[in-house]
Structure formats: structure tokens, C-alpha cells
Design a protein around this motif. Sequence first.
Motif, PDB file in Angstrom:
ATOM      1  N   UNK A 173       0.836  -1.210   0.000  1.00 39.45           N
ATOM      2  CA  UNK A 173       0.000   0.000   0.000  1.00 39.45           C
ATOM      3  C   UNK A 173       0.874   1.264   0.000  1.00 39.45           C
ATOM      4  N   UNK A 174       1.919   1.214  -0.757  1.00 41.98           N
ATOM      5  CA  UNK A 174       2.885   2.315  -0.776  1.00 41.98           C
ATOM      6  C   UNK A 174       2.255   3.569  -1.397  1.00 41.98           C
ATOM      7  N   UNK A 175       2.516   4.726  -0.769  1.00 39.75           N
ATOM      8  CA  UNK A 175       1.956   5.990  -1.261  1.00 39.75           C
ATOM      9  C   UNK A 175       2.949   6.675  -2.204  1.00 39.75           C
ATOM     10  N   UNK A 176       2.531   7.774  -2.797  1.00 41.24           N
ATOM     11  CA  UNK A 176       3.427   8.509  -3.698  1.00 41.24           C
ATOM     12  C   UNK A 176       4.631   9.041  -2.919  1.00 41.24           C
ATOM     13  N   UNK A 177       4.355   9.573  -1.740  1.00 37.13           N
ATOM     14  CA  UNK A 177       5.452  10.160  -0.951  1.00 37.13           C
ATOM     15  C   UNK A 177       6.443   9.088  -0.528  1.00 37.13           C
ATOM     16  N   UNK A 178       5.929   7.956  -0.060  1.00 35.71           N
ATOM     17  CA  UNK A 178       6.822   6.854   0.323  1.00 35.71           C
ATOM     18  C   UNK A 178       7.605   6.350  -0.891  1.00 35.71           C
ATOM     19  N   UNK A 179       6.978   6.434  -2.048  1.00 32.84           N
ATOM     20  CA  UNK A 179       7.658   5.991  -3.273  1.00 32.84           C
ATOM     21  C   UNK A 179       8.902   6.842  -3.529  1.00 32.84           C
ATOM     22  N   UNK A 218      15.916   7.521 -14.123  1.00 31.44           N
ATOM     23  CA  UNK A 218      14.822   7.713 -15.080  1.00 31.44           C
ATOM     24  C   UNK A 218      13.488   7.749 -14.333  1.00 31.44           C
ATOM     25  N   UNK A 219      13.345   6.864 -13.346  1.00 36.29           N
ATOM     26  CA  UNK A 219      12.093   6.813 -12.585  1.00 36.29           C
ATOM     27  C   UNK A 219      11.882   8.094 -11.785  1.00 36.29           C
ATOM     28  N   UNK A 220      12.971   8.657 -11.269  1.00 38.57           N
ATOM     29  CA  UNK A 220      12.898   9.911 -10.528  1.00 38.57           C
ATOM     30  C   UNK A 220      12.318  11.023 -11.403  1.00 38.57           C
ATOM     31  N   UNK A 221      12.692  10.985 -12.679  1.00 36.41           N
ATOM     32  CA  UNK A 221      12.243  12.034 -13.593  1.00 36.41           C
ATOM     33  C   UNK A 221      10.747  11.920 -13.877  1.00 36.41           C
ATOM     34  N   UNK A 222      10.179  10.726 -13.635  1.00 37.26           N
ATOM     35  CA  UNK A 222       8.741  10.528 -13.871  1.00 37.26           C
ATOM     36  C   UNK A 222       8.112   9.927 -12.620  1.00 37.26           C
ATOM     37  N   UNK A 223       8.020  10.707 -11.545  1.00 43.44           N
ATOM     38  CA  UNK A 223       7.498  10.157 -10.275  1.00 43.44           C
ATOM     39  C   UNK A 223       6.036   9.740 -10.425  1.00 43.44           C
ATOM     40  N   UNK A 224       5.553   8.879  -9.517  1.00 43.64           N
ATOM     41  CA  UNK A 224       4.175   8.396  -9.660  1.00 43.64           C
ATOM     42  C   UNK A 224       3.154   9.518  -9.486  1.00 43.64           C
ATOM     43  N   UNK A 225       2.104   9.473 -10.273  1.00 45.82           N
ATOM     44  CA  UNK A 225       0.975  10.392 -10.122  1.00 45.82           C
ATOM     45  C   UNK A 225       0.111   9.862  -8.979  1.00 45.82           C
ATOM     46  N   UNK A 226      -0.721  10.723  -8.394  1.00 43.18           N
ATOM     47  CA  UNK A 226      -1.576  10.242  -7.302  1.00 43.18           C
ATOM     48  C   UNK A 226      -2.331   8.976  -7.709  1.00 43.18           C
ATOM     49  N   UNK A 228      -1.094   6.136  -8.515  1.00 42.89           N
ATOM     50  CA  UNK A 228      -0.468   5.241  -9.498  1.00 42.89           C
ATOM     51  C   UNK A 228       0.835   4.620  -9.007  1.00 42.89           C
ATOM     52  N   UNK A 229       1.025   4.591  -7.679  1.00 41.66           N
ATOM     53  CA  UNK A 229       2.280   4.055  -7.140  1.00 41.66           C
ATOM     54  C   UNK A 229       2.527   2.610  -7.556  1.00 41.66           C
ATOM     55  N   UNK A 230       1.479   1.811  -7.572  1.00 34.87           N
ATOM     56  CA  UNK A 230       1.685   0.388  -7.886  1.00 34.87           C
ATOM     57  C   UNK A 230       2.154   0.198  -9.326  1.00 34.87           C
ATOM     58  N   UNK A 231       1.498   0.911 -10.241  1.00 33.21           N
ATOM     59  CA  UNK A 231       1.918   0.813 -11.653  1.00 33.21           C
ATOM     60  C   UNK A 231       3.359   1.293 -11.786  1.00 33.21           C
ATOM     61  N   UNK A 232       3.649   2.370 -11.055  1.00 35.37           N
ATOM     62  CA  UNK A 232       4.998   2.933 -11.076  1.00 35.37           C
ATOM     63  C   UNK A 232       6.038   1.870 -10.692  1.00 35.37           C
ATOM     64  N   UNK A 233       5.805   1.183  -9.567  1.00 35.55           N
ATOM     65  CA  UNK A 233       6.794   0.207  -9.093  1.00 35.55           C
ATOM     66  C   UNK A 233       6.837  -1.044  -9.971  1.00 35.55           C
TER      67      UNK A 233
END
Length: 250
Positions: A173-179, A218-226, A228-233
Motif C-alpha cells: 500500500x505504498x503511497x506517492x510520498x513513500x515511493x 529515469x524513474x525519478x524524472x517521472x514520479x508516480x501520479x496520485x 499510481x504508485x503500484x503501476x509505477x513500481x
Amino acid sequence: MNNNIPPAQLWLGSHIHLLEQLETYLQKIFCSAGGCRHCITCRQIGQKQHHALCWLYPEKSSYTLDEISIIGSTISYTLDSNSHFFFIIQKADFLTSTCANSLLKSLEEPATGYHFILLAERVESMLPTIRSRCTVQTFSNQSFNSTSSLFDFFSTTAPHSPSIFLNVLEQSKITERESIELLDSLLAHWVTEFKMGIQEQNAQKIKIADHAVTVLKTSFAHPPMPGSSKIFWKNVYLQMKLGDPVRSMG
Ligand SMILES: [Zn+2]
């Protein structure tokens, strides 16, 4: 600023969790708004670039005298009254007894305004001579277990099955900020691995770490949108594990 800061503190807990706590602690001390997280000071602290902080990390399996010599040379400068300077000794259980001995006097009676914060996973792994000179604080990891297990996933080169990863991610259940914090810790980890690879002239280690650093940046340059953390990871996972240069070579 707070004048009741202990000269030497030992913080115990998982490394990633301690770094998170420490960032907040230092922001409270240095930020004129008491830790707003947004001002220049707070951001410099978050990026480990604040001028009154010295971050130490062992390059190899233990600290060398050379690595901690910066403490002695820094401390010889007298600080302005009411200023503070912190030495943050990460992985303090990696201090050898030789290094520890050279630090004892500074830990016991640091020059005015200088403070030490030592970070370690477990108290048993600390040298008693150091431990006895520090104010000890233990931080529970409970609420951070989920993020730490993701950290474990992305900080090793061991092959994992994608289904186990998806399970861990689902439970985190990781959040954007924790990401963002997790990305930060992972980047620090892989940059250290990269440096170690160079020191050890280990081509495979360099290659793996270089690949990880590239993916994380590269991931830092495109951080997760609210939301969307799971898709991001999942994307980070695909790029890191499936694009692994060593494994795809084999
Ligand atoms: Zn601030």
C-alpha cells in the motif's frame, strides 16, 4: 535553535526507517519554520546537501581511519555560537575498534556545537565503548515494514519470481510520498554499490549497479501520479529485473 541536543546519539532501527526519521529531526532543528519540508534548508537536508551536515558511510565492509579523518579536521574549526554541525555515521556497527578509539574523545566531549548521530540496525552489533557514550534511541519499524520489504526487493541482485514481487507490492500500500523516499534510499544504495564495484574492480558489480542507477534516475524524472504508485513500481521492476544486463546476457 535547540541547545539541548545530546552530543552523541545512537539510533537503532532499519536503515531506511532511520534515514526517514533523521530527515524530519534535522529539518526541525535547522528549518526556520520548524520543518516545513519545502524551503531550501529542508530540501538541502533531504538531498544530503546541507552545509552543516556531514554524512559518513563505509565504502567497504568496515570504516577506515581515512574515512573518518574528516571528523577530526572539521571539528578543529570553532563554530559560531548557537550554530550546530552534525556528523551522521551511517552503519555505525561498521566502525572498527581502531576507528572507534579515535572517536571516543570527540564523542564524549565534542567541541561546542558539534553533534554525532550514529545509525545502526541492532544494539548488539555496536562496540560497547561507543554505545556507552551515546544516548540510545530505538525506532520501531512496524509501520514501515511494507516499504522495507520493497527496499529489500530492489536492493539485491538475487533473482525473484514476479509473482512474489506482485504479492509484496499488493500488500505494501505504498503511497506517492513513500515511493519518492524509497527511490531516494535505493539510489543511495546503488550509488554506493557502484563505487564499491569500482574500488574492487568488479566489472559485474559495476554493470549491475550502473543499470540500477540508470533505471532509478529515469524513474525519478517521472514520479508516480496520485494513485499510481503500484503501476509505477511495476514499471521499475520490469526495467530493473528484466532489463538486467547480466541476466539477459546469460
Ligand atoms: Zn523548511
